[in-house]
Design a protein around this motif. Structure first.
Motif, short mmCIF file in Angstrom:
data_model
loop_
_atom_site.label_atom_id
_atom_site.label_comp_id
_atom_site.label_asym_id
_atom_site.label_seq_id
_atom_site.Cartn_x
_atom_site.Cartn_y
_atom_site.Cartn_z
N ARG A 150 0.83 -1.21 0.00
CA ARG A 150 0.00 0.00 0.00
C ARG A 150 0.86 1.26 0.00
O ARG A 150 0.45 2.28 -0.54
CB ARG A 150 -0.91 0.00 1.21
N GLY A 199 1.84 1.66 -3.55
CA GLY A 199 0.72 2.15 -4.35
C GLY A 199 0.22 3.52 -3.93
O GLY A 199 -0.71 4.04 -4.53
N GLN A 225 -1.41 4.31 -1.28
CA GLN A 225 -2.65 4.32 -0.50
C GLN A 225 -2.38 4.70 0.95
O GLN A 225 -3.28 5.11 1.66
CB GLN A 225 -3.33 2.94 -0.56
N PHE A 284 -3.13 8.54 -9.57
CA PHE A 284 -4.01 7.60 -10.25
C PHE A 284 -3.38 7.15 -11.57
O PHE A 284 -3.49 6.00 -11.96
CB PHE A 284 -5.40 8.21 -10.47
N ARG A 307 -0.82 4.57 -10.77
CA ARG A 307 -1.40 3.28 -10.41
C ARG A 307 -1.86 2.49 -11.63
O ARG A 307 -1.93 1.26 -11.59
CB ARG A 307 -2.59 3.48 -9.47
N ARG A 308 -2.20 3.20 -12.69
CA ARG A 308 -2.62 2.49 -13.90
C ARG A 308 -1.49 1.66 -14.48
O ARG A 308 -1.72 0.75 -15.26
CB ARG A 308 -3.08 3.50 -14.95
N ILE A 320 0.60 0.03 -12.60
CA ILE A 320 0.89 -1.03 -11.63
C ILE A 320 -0.32 -1.96 -11.58
O ILE A 320 -1.45 -1.50 -11.45
CB ILE A 320 1.10 -0.44 -10.22
N MET A 334 -2.17 -4.93 -9.46
CA MET A 334 -2.05 -5.50 -8.12
C MET A 334 -3.00 -6.67 -7.96
O MET A 334 -4.17 -6.60 -8.32
CB MET A 334 -2.34 -4.45 -7.06
N GLU A 387 -12.72 1.64 -18.00
CA GLU A 387 -12.57 2.85 -17.18
C GLU A 387 -11.52 3.80 -17.74
O GLU A 387 -11.65 5.00 -17.62
CB GLU A 387 -12.19 2.46 -15.74
N HIS A 388 -10.46 3.24 -18.32
CA HIS A 388 -9.32 4.09 -18.65
C HIS A 388 -9.07 4.28 -20.14
O HIS A 388 -8.21 5.05 -20.52
CB HIS A 388 -8.05 3.52 -18.02
N ARG A 431 -21.19 9.27 -17.68
CA ARG A 431 -21.56 7.86 -17.54
C ARG A 431 -22.98 7.70 -17.00
O ARG A 431 -23.17 7.17 -15.90
CB ARG A 431 -20.59 7.15 -16.58
N GLU A 477 -9.06 1.50 -6.16
CA GLU A 477 -8.07 2.57 -5.99
C GLU A 477 -6.77 2.20 -6.67
O GLU A 477 -6.14 3.01 -7.36
CB GLU A 477 -7.82 2.84 -4.50
N MET A 478 -6.36 0.92 -6.49
CA MET A 478 -5.09 0.51 -7.09
C MET A 478 -5.18 0.41 -8.61
O MET A 478 -4.17 0.44 -9.29
CB MET A 478 -4.65 -0.84 -6.50
N MET A 479 -6.41 0.27 -9.13
CA MET A 479 -6.55 0.29 -10.59
C MET A 479 -6.63 1.72 -11.12
O MET A 479 -6.87 1.93 -12.29
CB MET A 479 -7.82 -0.47 -11.00
N GLY A 480 -6.45 2.68 -10.22
CA GLY A 480 -6.53 4.07 -10.65
C GLY A 480 -7.95 4.54 -10.88
O GLY A 480 -8.18 5.49 -11.63
N VAL A 481 -8.92 3.87 -10.25
CA VAL A 481 -10.32 4.28 -10.39
C VAL A 481 -10.77 4.86 -9.05
O VAL A 481 -10.57 4.24 -8.01
CB VAL A 481 -11.21 3.07 -10.75
#
Lengths: 277, 259, 157
Positions: free
Chosen positions: A58, A61, A63, A87, A90-91, A93, A95, A118-119, B39, B132-136
């Motif tokens: 964490r 990342g 967090q 953010f 994190r994209r 990485i 996890m 999402e991205h 969205r 959060e870790m996926m950047g969302v």
């Protein structure tokens, strides 16, 4: 997105923790930890349960914030990044959480497609191709219409792995990937991690307490105990180490420098106290 | 004695801390409302989960509450020989109080607790840290669509509850007890005002209640201790706190709206 | 959550059901159709005493609801209450010599303005004032008068 900064050459470590300390309330979890994660390798971080290994991931990342010290990821100080940059970092990485952490209201296909939707603005046909490709790698292409509740623990972790690599990350973090697995799924996961690291040119960080499995694929190992790095080195050197704590952990002895008893009042004193009062 | 004051102090500090955290949470949610424009389909799914799924309980409760009002109102009014006013009694009490308040209480029990449990379990099963870790941003992706769905669904449910309740009162009073049909409706229409009774009563109250109940439910879920015990406590807190909030706010709103 | 066609349809159904309920409340319960706040023309009437008349009280003609009281004021020059009423535009043809009186619906009911049409050719228009008015009947005064006349009669005999 913070691009590869020019300061970071191919030989520099991808992630460095410099003198990092972290405490949760009064409990000190890390006390001046130094770790380097080299690019393209599998680095294993070992330690007894409750030793703050998940906390370490964490911190990487972003967090959690360290009480002191510096966490550098891809050449950036994680604490200095703003939310958007964090953010974006994190994209890159992936996890893998201990429980898989799949979104329970989406099926396998949609879970793997989730980061893409999402991205990116990729067309549906492209998303389908990518998702099927990633699921093929983990051997679950034909399970794509199942929901997470219909998957076994090992399968859920493989789906989560497919999701973690959906955006082609630079680095994948594994949180206890082998915990609670039967020998077959454990073997599958061990081989998958190794294969993915080579095929996709990834950098992997495995946090675990399963010594044998981790040692079989890691290039570099760190042993953390009581908030400090006790020893680090390649698996072979760790196994033959003469440091008592390392020897205890690598061979799984019940008592040693890491005590079997929870620290506190001495047994005899406790018994006598009970009688006298 | 000292312990008592210390206890009171600790409890009030804890209360203000939670209120502060909750307000901050609400501000963060509101700051992200614009995300929905990109969205809208996310809200649709939540309106389905929050609104459509509550439709049956709201409809059935509305019908029974209306019928009980018809029955009790008739029994009281008939002693004064004014049973023609039954329509007024039913419509006024439903529009001003029972419609929005009972809908909000049922909404807290049906949709609010489900929202808290869902978000809390997502936290407990690491789905929120995974986002959060996926950047969302989980606030944007999970909380905002649910909040807006609550804001949309609650007034609609209150209107449906009130309308079905009036029909229930009509069925009971006119259909079963023999009140004159014309008098029932005309007396009602004579005494019901669109702006005060329907606008302030049903619409404004239910929007306020919807905003508060959904806020409490989502905050409790997002703030829950990520264990099964923590989630169950959070769910209980949602129902208790939002019921208290609805009843006390109702008093304030009634005081402000109807002099 | 995957969005299915059934979900879309049911959400659409839910929203229209809610709006239909609002429409029903507005039309059937509050009777929006009969009087909008903007429609109609205003007329005035002065009373010595309006009793319990309120804003939004009914204005009836032959028992039919034709309008509502919109404003109640006190004219300190003539020492009388001024009642402003809005009459539904459907009832255009009300003679100018119409009398306005304040009645009570039933024994304990609400008070309303009753219009008794006269015979004049000319009809009321926006802002007209009704000249012939009769105040509300005040229960206490009636009792007083009754008792007074009774004692007077007793003394005479």
């Amino acid at each position: 997105m913070p691009a590869q900064p020019h300061t970071l050459s191919a030989h520099d470590p991808l992630v460095t923790l410099e003198d990092v300390s972290f405490a949760r309330g009064a409990r000190v979890i890390f006390d001046g930890v130094n770790i380097e994660i080299p690019r393209g390798r599998i680095t294993a971080i070992l330690g007894p349960s409750g030793g703050g290994k998940t906390t370490l991931l964490r911190l990487i990342g972003g967090q959690l914030a360290p009480a002191s010290g510096k966490v550098n990821v891809f050449g950036h100080d994680v604490q200095a990044l703003n939310t958007a940059e964090l953010f974006a970092m994190r994209r890159r990485i992936g996890m893998l959480f201990q429980s898989g952490a799949l979104l329970t209201d989406l099926d396998v296909f949609e879970n793997v497609a989730f980061p893409l939707r999402e991205h990116t603005n990729l067309p549906e046909s492209m998303i389908r191709t990518i998702v099927l490709m990633k699921l093929e790698v983990v051997g679950l292409r034909n399970a794509r219409n199942l929901y997470p509740r219909e998957l076994s623990g090992g399968m859920a972790r493989r789906v989560a792995l497919a999701r973690a690599i959906a955006l082609d990350p630079l680095m994948v973090l594994y949180d206890e990937p082998f915990a609670g697995q039967d020998p077959i799924s454990m073997g599958i996961l061990v081989r998958l991690i190794k294969k993915l690291n080579e095929a996709l040119n990834l950098t992997s960080v495995i946090v675990s307490h399963d010594v044998t499995e981790t040692a079989s694929i890691a290039d570099q190992m760190y042993l953390i105990a009581e908030g400090k790095v006790v020893e680090s080195g390649p698996p072979a050197a760790m196994k033959s180490s003469s440091t008592p704590a390392v020897a205890q952990f690598m061979r799984g002895l019940p008592d040693g420098p890491m005590p079997f008893h929870f620290p506190g009042v001495d047994y005899l004193t406790d018994l006598v106290d009970g009688v006298s009062s | 004695m000292i312990e008592f004051f210390a206890w009171v102090g600790r409890r009030s500090l804890a209360f203000f801390e939670r209120l502060g955290r909750g307000t901050l949470f609400l501000v963060q949610v509101c700051a992200r409302l614009g995300f929905l424009l990109t969205r809208p389909s996310l809200t649709l799914a939540q309106v389905w989960a929050v609104g459509v799924q509550s439709l049956v309980i709201i409809g059935v409760s509305g019908a029974f509450v209306g019928m009980v009002l018809g029955l009790q109102g008739y029994n009281t009014l008939v002693t004064f020989g004014t049973e023609e006013s039954l329509g007024v009694v039913v419509a006024k009490s439903l529009c001003r109080e029972l419609g929005p308040v009972l809908t909000a209480l049922l909404f807290a029990g049906r949709a609010g607790s489900a929202l808290t449990a869902e978000i809390g379990l997502m936290k407990a099963t690491e789905q929120i840290p995974a986002l959060e870790m996926m950047g969302v941003d989980p606030l944007r992706r999970l909380i905002v669509p649910r909040y807006v769905a609550g804001l949309i669904s609650m007034p609609l449910l209150a209107m449906i509850f009130t309308a079905i309740g009036v029909l229930g009162g009509y069925f009971c009073g006119v259909g079963l007890l023999g009140v004159d049909e014309g008098a029932f409706w005309s007396q009602m229409q004579l005494h019901m005002a669109l702006g005060t009774d329907i606008g302030n009563g049903v619409v404004v109250k239910s929007i306020v209640f919807g905003a508060v109940v959904t806020w409490i439910a989502l905050f409790e879920g997002f703030d829950a201790i990520p264990t099964s015990e923590g989630v169950s406590q959070a769910t209980t807190r949602t129902v208790v706190n939002s019921s208290l909030a609805v009843l006390s706010l109702d008093f304030v709103l009634t005081g402000l709206m109807f002099d | 959550m995957k969005i299915t066609r059934t979900m879309e349809i049911s959400v659409g159904f839910f929203v229209s059901l809610g709006l239909a309920a609002l429409l029903m409340l507005a039309l059937k319960v509050a009777n929006l159709t009969s009087f909008g706040t903007t429609d109609g023309y205003r007329i005035l009437a002065r009373f010595d005493n309006i009793g319990g008349l309120q804003e939004r009280s009914a204005v009836k003609m032959g028992g039919v609801l034709v309008g509502r009281v919109t404003r109640i004021d006190y004219d300190s020059d003539s020492y009388r209450a001024v009642v402003e009423m809005k009459i539904d535009p459907r009832f255009r043809e009300i003679p100018v010599d119409t009398a306005a009186s304040i009645y009570t619906a039933g024994l304990l009911g609400e008070q309303y303005v009753n219009l008794d049409p006269g015979g004049d050719e000319e009809v009321l228009a926006e802002g007209s004032e009704l000249e012939i008015t009769q105040s509300a009947i005040i229960m206490e005064r009636m009792l007083q008068e009754f008792l007074y006349s009774k004692t007077a009669k007793d003394e005479n005999s």
